[in-house]
Design an enzyme around this catalytic site. Structure first.
Site, PDB file in Angstrom:
ATOM      1  N   LYS A 130       1.499  32.349   3.255  1.00  0.00           N
ATOM      2  CA  LYS A 130       1.180  33.707   3.711  1.00  0.00           C
ATOM      3  C   LYS A 130       2.149  34.678   3.040  1.00  0.00           C
ATOM      4  O   LYS A 130       3.321  34.732   3.379  1.00  0.00           O
ATOM      5  CB  LYS A 130       1.303  33.851   5.234  1.00  0.00           C
ATOM      6  N   GLU A 132      15.330  31.286   5.196  1.00  0.00           N
ATOM      7  CA  GLU A 132      16.237  31.981   4.266  1.00  0.00           C
ATOM      8  C   GLU A 132      16.214  33.447   4.670  1.00  0.00           C
ATOM      9  O   GLU A 132      15.185  34.110   4.511  1.00  0.00           O
ATOM     10  CB  GLU A 132      15.744  31.837   2.817  1.00  0.00           C
ATOM     11  N   CYS A 139      18.227  40.109  -1.081  1.00  0.00           N
ATOM     12  CA  CYS A 139      18.949  39.542   0.067  1.00  0.00           C
ATOM     13  C   CYS A 139      20.418  39.334  -0.265  1.00  0.00           C
ATOM     14  O   CYS A 139      21.283  39.445   0.594  1.00  0.00           O
ATOM     15  CB  CYS A 139      18.320  38.215   0.464  1.00  0.00           C
ATOM     16  N   GLU A 175      22.145  45.045   7.364  1.00  0.00           N
ATOM     17  CA  GLU A 175      21.497  44.971   6.053  1.00  0.00           C
ATOM     18  C   GLU A 175      20.602  46.200   5.885  1.00  0.00           C
ATOM     19  O   GLU A 175      19.742  46.463   6.727  1.00  0.00           O
ATOM     20  CB  GLU A 175      20.654  43.701   5.977  1.00  0.00           C
TER      21      GLU A 175
HETATM   22  P1  NAD Z   1      10.193  40.300   7.425  1.00  0.00           P
HETATM   23  O1  NAD Z   1      10.951  39.311   8.228  1.00  0.00           O
HETATM   24  O2  NAD Z   1       9.768  41.552   8.045  1.00  0.00           O
HETATM   25  O3  NAD Z   1       8.856  39.629   6.855  1.00  0.00           O
HETATM   26  C1  NAD Z   1       8.895  38.440   6.097  1.00  0.00           C
HETATM   27  C2  NAD Z   1       7.559  37.743   6.215  1.00  0.00           C
HETATM   28  O4  NAD Z   1       7.392  37.359   7.581  1.00  0.00           O
HETATM   29  C3  NAD Z   1       6.351  38.615   5.869  1.00  0.00           C
HETATM   30  O5  NAD Z   1       5.381  37.825   5.220  1.00  0.00           O
HETATM   31  C4  NAD Z   1       5.847  39.048   7.243  1.00  0.00           C
HETATM   32  O6  NAD Z   1       4.471  39.337   7.270  1.00  0.00           O
HETATM   33  C5  NAD Z   1       6.144  37.817   8.057  1.00  0.00           C
HETATM   34  N1  NAD Z   1       6.263  38.061   9.502  1.00  0.00           N
HETATM   35  C6  NAD Z   1       6.637  39.202  10.128  1.00  0.00           C
HETATM   36  N2  NAD Z   1       6.583  39.033  11.464  1.00  0.00           N
HETATM   37  C7  NAD Z   1       6.177  37.762  11.688  1.00  0.00           C
HETATM   38  C8  NAD Z   1       5.924  37.000  12.855  1.00  0.00           C
HETATM   39  N3  NAD Z   1       6.078  37.507  14.066  1.00  0.00           N
HETATM   40  N4  NAD Z   1       5.527  35.713  12.709  1.00  0.00           N
HETATM   41  C9  NAD Z   1       5.383  35.165  11.481  1.00  0.00           C
HETATM   42  N5  NAD Z   1       5.581  35.856  10.333  1.00  0.00           N
HETATM   43  C10 NAD Z   1       5.984  37.138  10.435  1.00  0.00           C
HETATM   44  O7  NAD Z   1      11.077  40.563   6.111  1.00  0.00           O
HETATM   45  P2  NAD Z   1      10.748  41.498   4.885  1.00  0.00           P
HETATM   46  O8  NAD Z   1      10.997  42.916   5.253  1.00  0.00           O
HETATM   47  O9  NAD Z   1       9.435  41.138   4.291  1.00  0.00           O
HETATM   48  O10 NAD Z   1      11.847  41.005   3.835  1.00  0.00           O
HETATM   49  C11 NAD Z   1      13.140  41.467   3.825  1.00  0.00           C
HETATM   50  C12 NAD Z   1      14.089  40.434   4.396  1.00  0.00           C
HETATM   51  O11 NAD Z   1      13.978  39.207   3.669  1.00  0.00           O
HETATM   52  C13 NAD Z   1      15.531  40.856   4.247  1.00  0.00           C
HETATM   53  O12 NAD Z   1      16.200  40.623   5.454  1.00  0.00           O
HETATM   54  C14 NAD Z   1      16.056  39.951   3.147  1.00  0.00           C
HETATM   55  O13 NAD Z   1      17.441  39.729   3.189  1.00  0.00           O
HETATM   56  C15 NAD Z   1      15.290  38.712   3.389  1.00  0.00           C
HETATM   57  N6  NAD Z   1      15.292  37.854   2.202  1.00  0.00           N
HETATM   58  C16 NAD Z   1      16.057  36.724   2.225  1.00  0.00           C
HETATM   59  C17 NAD Z   1      16.124  35.902   1.098  1.00  0.00           C
HETATM   60  C18 NAD Z   1      16.947  34.649   1.090  1.00  0.00           C
HETATM   61  O14 NAD Z   1      16.725  33.804   0.234  1.00  0.00           O
HETATM   62  N7  NAD Z   1      17.896  34.480   1.995  1.00  0.00           N
HETATM   63  C19 NAD Z   1      15.393  36.246  -0.045  1.00  0.00           C
HETATM   64  C20 NAD Z   1      14.619  37.413  -0.016  1.00  0.00           C
HETATM   65  C21 NAD Z   1      14.574  38.215   1.118  1.00  0.00           C
END
Ligand code: NAD
Length: 493
Positions: free
Chosen positions: A183, A259, A294, A393
């Site tokens: 997804k 992650e 991230c 963040e």
């Molecule tokens: P997010 O958590 O809002 O969303 C990530 C994914 O989760 C999306 O596909 C979203 O649709 C899905 N999602 C949201 N709510 C959900 C739920 N209730 N149940 C299941 N899935 C759900 O994050 P974002 O804004 O897309 O990404 C930014 C974040 O990602 C930042 O915190 C960043 O640090 C982190 N990130 C971490 C890494 C790593 O390797 N540690 C790499 C890239 C990004």
């Protein structure tokens, strides 16, 4: 000049069991470009019924062994073809990523497409070179310790590196013989859908790799809660990551790997061996990908005695990072992924001002392309570790500069944060480098650099930056079960 994007067409339908399909209930959502606000296409707004169909397709493929039953050498050949498909479509994928997510096209092509292809190729190449084990038991028995694919793997990824984040998970999961339901983020779903088509073209059998776009609560949650998904691999925010572990426990105790976020400290001592290099890395790494990384070094700790000299050099570099049209090949900082994220970044900037940090550069939105979302590269000095912009963040082009007096002081400040993804230390003193690197609670520590990166090394965090590691052979641990088979030996000799 011809518009390079004019020949692109987008298909926003899901890929389930090798077919392009609309959401079961016909719902869609608008996929808007952050570059200029244009409507790219309508994307299937999938929900529980679509997730059920994709999981069923993945399960059927796993049960009849059309993929996991192939010899590893055969899976390797297909994975390598899959990687080659990405390279063959590199320009199209790069332009799509730029239009969908806002990053400069030159990096979408040179970094995102190449890294994703390299990752897929690397796990493909690895899969027929990893051996199982025989335990050193007594000679009356033989204990085989073998790796088996876990089954159906659910993958949920964010929008900041859509292809790379997907590749880090789907490549080891597929190479190990699993079926995958991916997804993508609702903010950048288009390249993931193309990846599924390219996988099919390479010979990954239908049903093995399914992509189901939709919102987190509507498509992500049903995947994390699904009783027939064996493993959920998530990259995203710490807030949602915590829910993923709850959903795994609430359903079938599927393996959950997360992650998550970061607030990485970049520590520059006065005896830094090359101040210009340290300045370039500090500025370049926080503004790369519009700060939407991230592992961005968003907390810069500079030893008090060199802070003024450091900042003078840093400010001279800022004009290079003025946001521009991401489709122009010269642009190094592009658009913020959407209006919601841009407003979040601007709110953090206001909180920095309100809490008493000193704004040295940027601090507001910009408009290099009408209708797009852009923020100026922003630097705050005089930040203390208790300010919101030092604790949370931001995920945007905002650098918080703090100072310190000695190694003990900076380690204490650097570790005073819920995250532990990455860190860096700049010093010519080998004892200080090793001592501080060891004391920092982070999954990766750089010494005298910030941008070293390779598929061969694990990537992931301590503390609330998540559970598990992407990349390297360690990633296979997440997508395989360990099985012991005891064979009794009643030896006649
Ligand atoms: P997010 O958590 O809002 O969303 C990530 C994914 O989760 C999306 O596909 C979203 O649709 C899905 N999602 C949201 N709510 C959900 C739920 N209730 N149940 C299941 N899935 C759900 O994050 P974002 O804004 O897309 O990404 C930014 C974040 O990602 C930042 O915190 C960043 O640090 C982190 N990130 C971490 C890494 C790593 O390797 N540690 C790499 C890239 C990004």
């Amino acid at each position: 000049m011809t518009d390079p994007t004019s020949s692109l067409t987008f298909d926003g339908r899901a890929v389930i069991n090798g077919e392009r399909v609309a959401a079961r209930d016909g719902q869609t959502f608008d996929c808007l470009s952050p570059v200029d606000g244009r409507l790219l296409t309508q994307v299937a707004r999938c929900g529980e019924a679509d997730i059920d169909a994709a999981v069923a397709a993945g399960r059927a493929a796993f049960e009849d062994r059309r993929w996991c039953g192939m010899a590893p050498a055969q899976r390797k050949r297909v994975m390598i073809k899959f990687a080659e498909q990405l390279i063959a479509h590199a320009d199209e994928l790069a332009l799509t990523e730029t239009l969908d997510m806002g990053k400069p096209v030159k990096y979408a092509r040179s970094v995102d497409v190449n890294s994703a292809a390299n990752c897929i190729r690397w796990y493909g190449e690895a899969v027929d070179k990893v051996y199982d084990e025989i335990a050193p038991t007594a000679s009356t028995a033989l204990a085989l310790i073998t790796r088996e694919p876990v089954g159906v793997v659910g993958v949920i990824v964010p929008w900041n590196y859509p292809m790379i984040m997907a590749a880090w998970k789907i490549a080891p999961a597929l190479a190990a013989g699993n079926s995958v339901v991916l997804k993508p983020s609702e903010k950048s779903p288009l390249t993931a859908l193309r990846l599924a088509e390219l996988a099919l073209a390479a010979g990954i059998p239908p049903g093995v790799f399914n992509v189901v776009p939709g919102y987190g609560a509507e498509a992500g949650s049903p995947l994390a809660l699904h009783m027939d998904v064996d493993c959920i691999a998530f990259t995203g925010s710490t807030r949602v990551g915590k829910q993923i572990h709850v959903m795994a426990g609430q359903s079938n105790l599927k393996r959950a790997w997360t992650e998550l976020g970061g607030k990485s400290p970049n520590i520059v001592f006065a005896d830094c061996p090359d101040l210009d290099k340290a300045v370039e890395a500090a500025v370049g790494s926080i503004f790369f990908n519009q700060g939407e990384s991230c592992n961005a070094p968003s907390r810069l700790f500079v030893e008090a005695s060199i802070k003024d000299a450091f900042l003078e050099k840093a400010l001279k570099l800022v004009p290079q990072y003025q946001p521009g049209n991401p489709l122009d090949k010269g642009t190094v900082m592009g658009a913020i992924v959407d209006k919601v994220q841009m407003d979040t970044v601007l709110r953090y900037i206001e909180s920095g001002k309100a809490e008493g940090a000193k704004l040295l550069a940027g601090g507001e939105a910009a408009m290099p392309v009408a209708g797009g979302n852009y923020v100026l590269p922003t630097i705050f000095d005089g930040v203390t570790n208790t300010m919101t912009i030092a604790r949370e963040e931001i995920f945007g082009p905002v650098l918080s500069v703090l100072s310190f007096t000695d190694a003990a002081d900076v380690v204490q400040q650097a570790n005073s944060n819920i995250y532990g993804l990455q860190a860096a230390v700049w010093t010519r003193d080998i004892n200080k480098a090793h001592g501080v690197a060891r004391a920092l609670r982070a999954g990766t520590v750089h010494v005298n650099s910030y941008d070293e990166d390779d598929i061969t090394v694990p990537f992931g965090g301590f503390k609330q930056s998540g559970v598990g590691r992407d990349k390297s052979l360690h990633a296979f641990d997440k997508y395989t079960e360990t099985k012991t088979t005891w064979i009794r030996i009643d030896s006649p000799v």
